[in-house]
Design a protein around this motif. Structure first.
Motif, PDB file in Angstrom:
ATOM      1  N   MET A   1       0.846  -1.195   0.000  1.00  0.00           N
ATOM      2  CA  MET A   1       0.000   0.000   0.000  1.00  0.00           C
ATOM      3  C   MET A   1       0.882   1.245   0.000  1.00  0.00           C
ATOM      4  SD  MET A   1      -3.112   0.924   2.594  1.00  0.00           S
ATOM      5  CE  MET A   1      -4.196   2.298   2.282  1.00  0.00           C
ATOM      6  N   ALA A   2       0.526   2.260  -0.795  1.00  0.00           N
ATOM      7  CA  ALA A   2       1.322   3.480  -0.906  1.00  0.00           C
ATOM      8  C   ALA A   2       1.362   4.225   0.431  1.00  0.00           C
ATOM      9  CB  ALA A   2       0.734   4.381  -1.987  1.00  0.00           C
ATOM     10  N   ARG A   3       2.457   4.938   0.641  1.00  0.00           N
ATOM     11  CA  ARG A   3       2.628   5.700   1.885  1.00  0.00           C
ATOM     12  C   ARG A   3       1.614   6.843   1.942  1.00  0.00           C
ATOM     13  NH1 ARG A   3       5.364  10.208   3.626  1.00  0.00           N
ATOM     14  NH2 ARG A   3       6.060  10.681   1.493  1.00  0.00           N
ATOM     15  N   ALA A   4       0.996   7.016   3.100  1.00  0.00           N
ATOM     16  CA  ALA A   4       0.045   8.113   3.281  1.00  0.00           C
ATOM     17  C   ALA A   4       0.781   9.447   3.301  1.00  0.00           C
ATOM     18  CB  ALA A   4      -0.733   7.932   4.574  1.00  0.00           C
ATOM     19  N   VAL A   5       0.143  10.472   2.740  1.00  0.00           N
ATOM     20  CA  VAL A   5       0.722  11.815   2.705  1.00  0.00           C
ATOM     21  C   VAL A   5       0.189  12.598   3.904  1.00  0.00           C
ATOM     22  CG1 VAL A   5       0.963  13.934   1.367  1.00  0.00           C
ATOM     23  CG2 VAL A   5       0.847  11.727   0.188  1.00  0.00           C
ATOM     24  N   PRO A   6       1.022  12.967   4.851  1.00  0.00           N
ATOM     25  CA  PRO A   6       0.542  13.634   6.081  1.00  0.00           C
ATOM     26  C   PRO A   6      -0.276  14.884   5.825  1.00  0.00           C
ATOM     27  CG  PRO A   6       2.809  12.924   6.347  1.00  0.00           C
ATOM     28  CD  PRO A   6       2.488  12.713   4.905  1.00  0.00           C
ATOM     29  N   ALA A   7       0.136  15.719   4.883  1.00  0.00           N
ATOM     30  CA  ALA A   7      -0.583  16.975   4.641  1.00  0.00           C
ATOM     31  C   ALA A   7      -2.001  16.708   4.148  1.00  0.00           C
ATOM     32  CB  ALA A   7       0.177  17.828   3.618  1.00  0.00           C
ATOM     33  N   VAL A   8      -2.142  15.700   3.292  1.00  0.00           N
ATOM     34  CA  VAL A   8      -3.476  15.343   2.803  1.00  0.00           C
ATOM     35  C   VAL A   8      -4.323  14.799   3.954  1.00  0.00           C
ATOM     36  CG1 VAL A   8      -4.773  13.873   1.220  1.00  0.00           C
ATOM     37  CG2 VAL A   8      -2.629  14.901   0.483  1.00  0.00           C
ATOM     38  N   GLY A   9      -3.717  13.986   4.786  1.00  0.00           N
ATOM     39  CA  GLY A   9      -4.437  13.445   5.935  1.00  0.00           C
ATOM     40  C   GLY A   9      -4.922  14.536   6.865  1.00  0.00           C
ATOM     41  N   ARG A  10      -4.097  15.559   7.092  1.00  0.00           N
ATOM     42  CA  ARG A  10      -4.512  16.652   7.971  1.00  0.00           C
ATOM     43  C   ARG A  10      -5.664  17.457   7.345  1.00  0.00           C
ATOM     44  NH1 ARG A  10       1.195  16.778   9.095  1.00  0.00           N
ATOM     45  NH2 ARG A  10       1.574  18.296   7.430  1.00  0.00           N
ATOM     46  N   ALA A  11      -5.640  17.599   6.028  1.00  0.00           N
ATOM     47  CA  ALA A  11      -6.736  18.308   5.364  1.00  0.00           C
ATOM     48  C   ALA A  11      -8.051  17.553   5.552  1.00  0.00           C
ATOM     49  CB  ALA A  11      -6.433  18.483   3.879  1.00  0.00           C
ATOM     50  N   PHE A  12      -7.994  16.222   5.422  1.00  0.00           N
ATOM     51  CA  PHE A  12      -9.207  15.436   5.643  1.00  0.00           C
ATOM     52  C   PHE A  12      -9.632  15.481   7.108  1.00  0.00           C
ATOM     53  CE2 PHE A  12      -8.031  13.121   1.629  1.00  0.00           C
ATOM     54  CZ  PHE A  12      -9.152  13.519   0.923  1.00  0.00           C
ATOM     55  N   ASP A  13      -8.663  15.534   8.026  1.00  0.00           N
ATOM     56  CA  ASP A  13      -9.003  15.657   9.446  1.00  0.00           C
ATOM     57  C   ASP A  13      -9.820  16.929   9.687  1.00  0.00           C
ATOM     58  OD1 ASP A  13      -7.698  13.322  10.104  1.00  0.00           O
ATOM     59  OD2 ASP A  13      -5.831  14.329  10.690  1.00  0.00           O
ATOM     60  N   VAL A  14      -9.418  18.011   9.016  1.00  0.00           N
ATOM     61  CA  VAL A  14     -10.158  19.271   9.145  1.00  0.00           C
ATOM     62  C   VAL A  14     -11.579  19.093   8.620  1.00  0.00           C
ATOM     63  CG1 VAL A  14     -10.328  21.650   8.353  1.00  0.00           C
ATOM     64  CG2 VAL A  14      -8.112  20.733   9.051  1.00  0.00           C
ATOM     65  N   LEU A  15     -11.706  18.552   7.424  1.00  0.00           N
ATOM     66  CA  LEU A  15     -13.042  18.396   6.824  1.00  0.00           C
ATOM     67  C   LEU A  15     -13.934  17.502   7.674  1.00  0.00           C
ATOM     68  CD1 LEU A  15     -12.145  17.983   3.045  1.00  0.00           C
ATOM     69  CD2 LEU A  15     -13.230  19.955   4.136  1.00  0.00           C
ATOM     70  N   GLU A  16     -13.381  16.445   8.234  1.00  0.00           N
ATOM     71  CA  GLU A  16     -14.201  15.495   8.990  1.00  0.00           C
ATOM     72  C   GLU A  16     -14.710  16.072  10.301  1.00  0.00           C
ATOM     73  OE1 GLU A  16     -11.780  11.997   9.158  1.00  0.00           O
ATOM     74  OE2 GLU A  16     -12.106  11.543   7.026  1.00  0.00           O
ATOM     75  N   LEU A  17     -14.090  17.146  10.795  1.00  0.00           N
ATOM     76  CA  LEU A  17     -14.630  17.821  11.976  1.00  0.00           C
ATOM     77  C   LEU A  17     -16.025  18.371  11.697  1.00  0.00           C
ATOM     78  CD1 LEU A  17     -11.545  19.828  13.297  1.00  0.00           C
ATOM     79  CD2 LEU A  17     -12.530  17.741  14.271  1.00  0.00           C
ATOM     80  N   PHE A  18     -16.281  18.713  10.428  1.00  0.00           N
ATOM     81  CA  PHE A  18     -17.560  19.310  10.064  1.00  0.00           C
ATOM     82  C   PHE A  18     -18.675  18.270   9.932  1.00  0.00           C
ATOM     83  CE2 PHE A  18     -14.466  22.478   8.972  1.00  0.00           C
ATOM     84  CZ  PHE A  18     -15.085  23.678   9.313  1.00  0.00           C
ATOM     85  N   LEU A  19     -18.355  17.001  10.107  1.00  0.00           N
ATOM     86  CA  LEU A  19     -19.407  15.983  10.179  1.00  0.00           C
ATOM     87  C   LEU A  19     -20.227  16.145  11.447  1.00  0.00           C
ATOM     88  CD1 LEU A  19     -17.434  12.823   8.980  1.00  0.00           C
ATOM     89  CD2 LEU A  19     -19.161  14.117   7.689  1.00  0.00           C
ATOM     90  N   ALA A  20     -19.600  16.709  12.477  1.00  0.00           N
ATOM     91  CA  ALA A  20     -20.284  16.868  13.763  1.00  0.00           C
ATOM     92  C   ALA A  20     -20.698  18.312  14.047  1.00  0.00           C
ATOM     93  CB  ALA A  20     -19.387  16.372  14.902  1.00  0.00           C
TER      94      ALA A  20
END
Length: 253
Positions: A1-20
């Motif tokens: 599996m390809a290595r996760a990109v930290p910056a992309v992961g942090r961007a998704f972390d921000v977006l997922e806060l808006f689920l709540a």
């Protein structure tokens, strides 16, 4: 599996806060994620620029989801295939429990089976995708009927006789309504030899992105393998399998 990109992961972390939360400020996001303030501001700037977030209010210090997230969600929903997703989720549940797993939808007063994965045991339930059965005689049907508004349930069964497939089938509307109220409260339906004299089933609801019950998942077990321990184990597996299918359909609950 390809290595996760930290910056992309942090961007998704921000977006997922808006689920709540409908709106969040930069300090609230910083506190929630434990990121440096400058990093959060850079992420917010990028997400706003790409249309995934927009400033909320005139002050511009709070943010909410932008139209781009709606476009992506709509594109995902348009491409969803309940039968395909149901099959994938049913395969996972069947692998865990070793029994036959079905996914069904409601069509009037009948259930239509849209996905099925067979048991690993030599003795198993005989059924098929595309088969129809009276909803009141099946665990999946009880889940789907329990989710209907009571007025709709009354309309469906007004003047309609409840057919019996076995001696155990419920044929009284009041008794069925009482059972459906319990199913609605617990989120689990069972039937023991009501559609097939040699089979017991347990079922749970499947929800779409709006939270509406659109299908049900069940495990079907020949009665020689059914006991209290099997009931408990299968209830847990089917709850989780139905929740997984719900997630595949966009339900965030």
């Amino acid at each position: 599996m390809a290595r996760a990109v930290p910056a992309v992961g942090r961007a998704f972390d921000v977006l997922e806060l808006f689920l709540a939360e409908a709106e969040l400020s930069a300090p609230e996001i910083t506190a929630a994620l434990g990121l440096p303030r400058t990093t959060v501001h850079e992420l917010l700037g990028t997400l706003v620029e790409r249309g995934y977030l927009v400033a909320a209010g005139e002050s511009g210090t709070r943010f909410r989801l932008g139209v781009r997230t709606f476009q992506l969600g709509s594109a995902y929903a348009e491409r969803l295939d309940l039968a395909r997703e149901g099959r994938l989720a049913a395969e996972e549940a069947a692998l865990r429990c070793g029994e036959t797993v079905h996914v069904a939808v409601l069509d009037g007063t009948e259930v239509l089976y849209v996905a099925k994965v067979d048991s690993a045991h030599p003795v198993r339930m005989v059924s098929a995708v595309g088969r129809r059965l009276p909803a009141h005689c099946t665990a999946v049907g009880k889940v789907l009927l329990a989710a209907l508004p009571k007025r709709r349930f009354a309309e469906l069964y007004a003047g309609r006789r409840l057919v019996a497939l076995t001696a155990r089938s419920t044929t009284a509307r009041r008794a069925l309504r009482r059972e459906l109220d319990v199913v609605a409260a617990t989120g689990i339906a069972r039937e023991h030899c009501e559609s097939n004299e040699a089979v017991a089933c347990v079922a749970a609801p499947v929800r779409d992105s709006s939270g509406a019950v659109v299908a049900a998942m069940s495990a079907s077990v020949p009665t020689p393998r059914w006991d209290d321990a099997a009931d408990r184990a299968l209830t847990g597996i089917i709850r989780e399998g139905a929740a997984e299918l719900s997630r595949r359909l966009g339900h965030a609950g």
